[in-house]
Design a protein around this motif. Structure first.
Motif, PDB file in Angstrom:
ATOM      1  N   ASP A   1      -9.298 -12.509   2.332  1.00 23.51           N
ATOM      2  CA  ASP A   1      -8.142 -12.902   1.463  1.00 23.51           C
ATOM      3  C   ASP A   1      -7.786 -11.606   0.421  1.00 23.51           C
ATOM      4  O   ASP A   1      -6.605 -11.403   0.050  1.00 23.51           O
ATOM      5  CB  ASP A   1      -8.734 -13.932   0.468  1.00 23.51           C
ATOM      6  N   LYS A   2      -8.937 -10.870   0.130  1.00 24.63           N
ATOM      7  CA  LYS A   2      -8.513  -9.520  -0.915  1.00 24.63           C
ATOM      8  C   LYS A   2      -7.856  -8.702   0.212  1.00 24.63           C
ATOM      9  O   LYS A   2      -7.007  -8.051  -0.315  1.00 24.63           O
ATOM     10  CB  LYS A   2      -9.928  -9.154  -1.430  1.00 24.63           C
ATOM     11  N   ALA A   3      -8.055  -8.428   1.272  1.00 22.88           N
ATOM     12  CA  ALA A   3      -7.580  -7.646   2.406  1.00 22.88           C
ATOM     13  C   ALA A   3      -6.116  -7.869   2.381  1.00 22.88           C
ATOM     14  O   ALA A   3      -5.140  -7.270   2.420  1.00 22.88           O
ATOM     15  CB  ALA A   3      -8.155  -7.648   3.672  1.00 22.88           C
ATOM     16  N   ILE A   4      -5.841  -9.060   2.581  1.00 24.79           N
ATOM     17  CA  ILE A   4      -4.331  -9.486   2.546  1.00 24.79           C
ATOM     18  C   ILE A   4      -3.611  -9.424   1.147  1.00 24.79           C
ATOM     19  O   ILE A   4      -2.518  -8.821   1.190  1.00 24.79           O
ATOM     20  CB  ILE A   4      -4.323 -11.271   3.003  1.00 24.79           C
ATOM     21  N   GLU A   5      -4.266  -9.550   0.138  1.00 27.46           N
ATOM     22  CA  GLU A   5      -3.667  -9.179  -1.179  1.00 27.46           C
ATOM     23  C   GLU A   5      -3.138  -7.882  -1.322  1.00 27.46           C
ATOM     24  O   GLU A   5      -2.505  -7.084  -1.898  1.00 27.46           O
ATOM     25  CB  GLU A   5      -4.910  -9.638  -2.364  1.00 27.46           C
ATOM     26  N   LEU A   6      -4.176  -6.773  -0.820  1.00 29.05           N
ATOM     27  CA  LEU A   6      -3.878  -5.398  -0.888  1.00 29.05           C
ATOM     28  C   LEU A   6      -2.926  -4.999   0.144  1.00 29.05           C
ATOM     29  O   LEU A   6      -2.427  -3.681   0.341  1.00 29.05           O
ATOM     30  CB  LEU A   6      -5.270  -4.764  -0.548  1.00 29.05           C
ATOM     31  N   GLY A   7      -2.377  -5.869   0.845  1.00 28.25           N
ATOM     32  CA  GLY A   7      -1.172  -5.432   2.026  1.00 28.25           C
ATOM     33  C   GLY A   7      -1.432  -5.422   3.383  1.00 28.25           C
ATOM     34  O   GLY A   7      -0.613  -5.299   3.970  1.00 28.25           O
ATOM     35  N   ALA A   8      -2.656  -6.016   3.834  1.00 26.09           N
ATOM     36  CA  ALA A   8      -2.774  -6.317   5.228  1.00 26.09           C
ATOM     37  C   ALA A   8      -1.919  -7.546   5.407  1.00 26.09           C
ATOM     38  O   ALA A   8      -2.054  -8.465   4.844  1.00 26.09           O
ATOM     39  CB  ALA A   8      -4.309  -6.810   5.395  1.00 26.09           C
ATOM     40  N   LEU A   9      -1.456  -7.571   6.701  1.00 30.00           N
ATOM     41  CA  LEU A   9      -0.475  -8.756   7.147  1.00 30.00           C
ATOM     42  C   LEU A   9      -1.462  -9.749   7.550  1.00 30.00           C
ATOM     43  O   LEU A   9      -0.944 -10.979   7.411  1.00 30.00           O
ATOM     44  CB  LEU A   9       0.401  -8.129   8.119  1.00 30.00           C
ATOM     45  N   ALA A  10      -2.674  -9.599   7.845  1.00 29.20           N
ATOM     46  CA  ALA A  10      -3.607 -10.567   8.481  1.00 29.20           C
ATOM     47  C   ALA A  10      -4.772 -10.036   8.636  1.00 29.20           C
ATOM     48  O   ALA A  10      -5.168  -8.895   8.212  1.00 29.20           O
ATOM     49  CB  ALA A  10      -3.013 -11.118   9.880  1.00 29.20           C
ATOM     50  N   PHE A  11      -5.831 -11.170   8.770  1.00 34.63           N
ATOM     51  CA  PHE A  11      -7.222 -10.672   8.923  1.00 34.63           C
ATOM     52  C   PHE A  11      -7.635 -11.291  10.351  1.00 34.63           C
ATOM     53  O   PHE A  11      -7.484 -12.735  10.181  1.00 34.63           O
ATOM     54  CB  PHE A  11      -8.144 -11.155   7.778  1.00 34.63           C
TER      55      PHE A  11
ATOM     56  N   LYS B   1       2.564  -1.517   9.320  1.00 34.09           N
ATOM     57  CA  LYS B   1       2.052  -2.968   9.445  1.00 34.09           C
ATOM     58  C   LYS B   1       0.578  -2.676   9.972  1.00 34.09           C
ATOM     59  O   LYS B   1       0.182  -2.035  10.717  1.00 34.09           O
ATOM     60  CB  LYS B   1       2.694  -3.595  10.717  1.00 34.09           C
ATOM     61  N   THR B   2      -0.431  -3.363   9.262  1.00 32.51           N
ATOM     62  CA  THR B   2      -1.663  -3.281   9.353  1.00 32.51           C
ATOM     63  C   THR B   2      -2.333  -4.518   9.193  1.00 32.51           C
ATOM     64  O   THR B   2      -2.008  -5.660   8.550  1.00 32.51           O
ATOM     65  CB  THR B   2      -2.518  -2.443   8.168  1.00 32.51           C
ATOM     66  N   VAL B   3      -3.360  -4.958  10.291  1.00 34.48           N
ATOM     67  CA  VAL B   3      -4.212  -5.977  10.423  1.00 34.48           C
ATOM     68  C   VAL B   3      -5.537  -5.422  10.327  1.00 34.48           C
ATOM     69  O   VAL B   3      -5.934  -4.328  10.856  1.00 34.48           O
ATOM     70  CB  VAL B   3      -3.938  -6.688  11.666  1.00 34.48           C
ATOM     71  N   ILE B   4      -6.454  -6.323   9.679  1.00 33.57           N
ATOM     72  CA  ILE B   4      -7.835  -5.761   9.295  1.00 33.57           C
ATOM     73  C   ILE B   4      -8.647  -6.642  10.387  1.00 33.57           C
ATOM     74  O   ILE B   4      -8.397  -8.161  10.596  1.00 33.57           O
ATOM     75  CB  ILE B   4      -8.471  -6.057   7.732  1.00 33.57           C
TER      76      ILE B   4
ATOM     77  N   LEU C   1     -12.849  -2.164   1.596  1.00 35.56           N
ATOM     78  CA  LEU C   1     -11.562  -2.309   1.471  1.00 35.56           C
ATOM     79  C   LEU C   1     -10.959  -1.012   0.875  1.00 35.56           C
ATOM     80  O   LEU C   1      -9.521  -0.853   0.822  1.00 35.56           O
ATOM     81  CB  LEU C   1     -11.282  -3.477   0.257  1.00 35.56           C
ATOM     82  N   GLU C   2     -11.794  -0.039   0.316  1.00 39.70           N
ATOM     83  CA  GLU C   2     -11.294   1.233  -0.170  1.00 39.70           C
ATOM     84  C   GLU C   2     -10.373   2.062   0.962  1.00 39.70           C
ATOM     85  O   GLU C   2      -9.614   2.746   0.720  1.00 39.70           O
ATOM     86  CB  GLU C   2     -12.374   2.112  -0.752  1.00 39.70           C
ATOM     87  N   GLY C   3     -10.947   1.649   2.089  1.00 36.84           N
ATOM     88  CA  GLY C   3     -10.184   2.308   3.285  1.00 36.84           C
ATOM     89  C   GLY C   3      -8.943   1.820   3.275  1.00 36.84           C
ATOM     90  O   GLY C   3      -7.845   2.454   3.614  1.00 36.84           O
TER      91      GLY C   3
END
Length: 204
Positions: free
Chosen positions: A91-101, A77-80, A63-65
């Motif tokens: 869930d953390k990725a979405i908290e950090l600003g990803a629109l979806a996983f 706009k970013t999706v992981i 998630l540092e990336g």
């Protein structure tokens, strides 16, 4: 024509998905195999509508990336995507600003429907799960979007995906995407259980 950046270090996954998105949906697809290549693409091509970024490719450092990418390109706009990340990471990725996983196990037609929704500025919240346990009984606590609540009402009344699609002027695969998302958020395994939960709720 919308432009997608697909960044994944697995060549087979990257090339297969890029080909599908280009041929099936008519997207212009830029590809990258590392975080640095993704940064170069985002700097070079200013018209990228959605960046789809592999969680574990070289240079991401988990998630540092994502944090670095969001810092450099806050409006992108970013999706992981990942085949191995835990629900907590998703869930953390979405908290950090990803629109979806998007899990790599996700059917490609549903992934395409999700991509189309995001490009159209419609929120989706596909993730690997919910790390906070079983949600409260009221549907307002499940994180359903307005569109998902609308589709759930129609589902609860017995309508098929095809019927819902016709009434809402959506593609049937888009409705299928929303239904899959609804089942995940409600933590149920089928439409019948979702309908029962909806019909027993006072907040729908």
């Amino acid at each position: 024509m919308s432009t997608i950046l697909l960044a994944d270090d697995h060549q087979l996954v990257r090339d297969t998905l890029a080909s599908y998105l280009a041929e099936k949906a008519g997207f212009e697809v830029k590809v990258a195999s590392s975080a640095e290549e993704a940064y170069v693409a985002l700097s070079t091509f200013r018209n990228i509508d959605l960046a789809i970024i592999d969680y574990q490719m070289p240079g991401m450092d988990g998630l540092e990336g994502l944090i670095r990418l969001r810092s450099r390109y806050p409006d992108q706009k970013t999706v992981i995507i990942s085949g191995v990340a835990s629900p907590e990471v998703a869930d953390k990725a979405i908290e950090l600003g990803a629109l979806a996983f998007f899990p790599k196990s996700m059917p490609v037609d549903l992934m395409l429907a999700g991509i189309n929704e995001l490009i159209a500025n419609n929120p989706v919240e596909i993730s690997a799960g919910n790390s906070q346990g079983q949600p409260d009984s009221e549907l307002q606590n499940y994180g359903l979007t307005v569109r998902e609540r609308q589709i759930l009402r129609m589902l609860a009344s017995g309508q098929s995906n095809k019927s819902i699609a016709q009434d809402l002027s959506l593609k049937e695969v888009t409705v299928k995407f929303h239904v899959t998302n609804i089942l995940g958020k409600l933590r149920v395994s089928n439409r019948t259980q979702a309908a029962l939960l909806a019909n027993s709720s006072t907040s729908l």
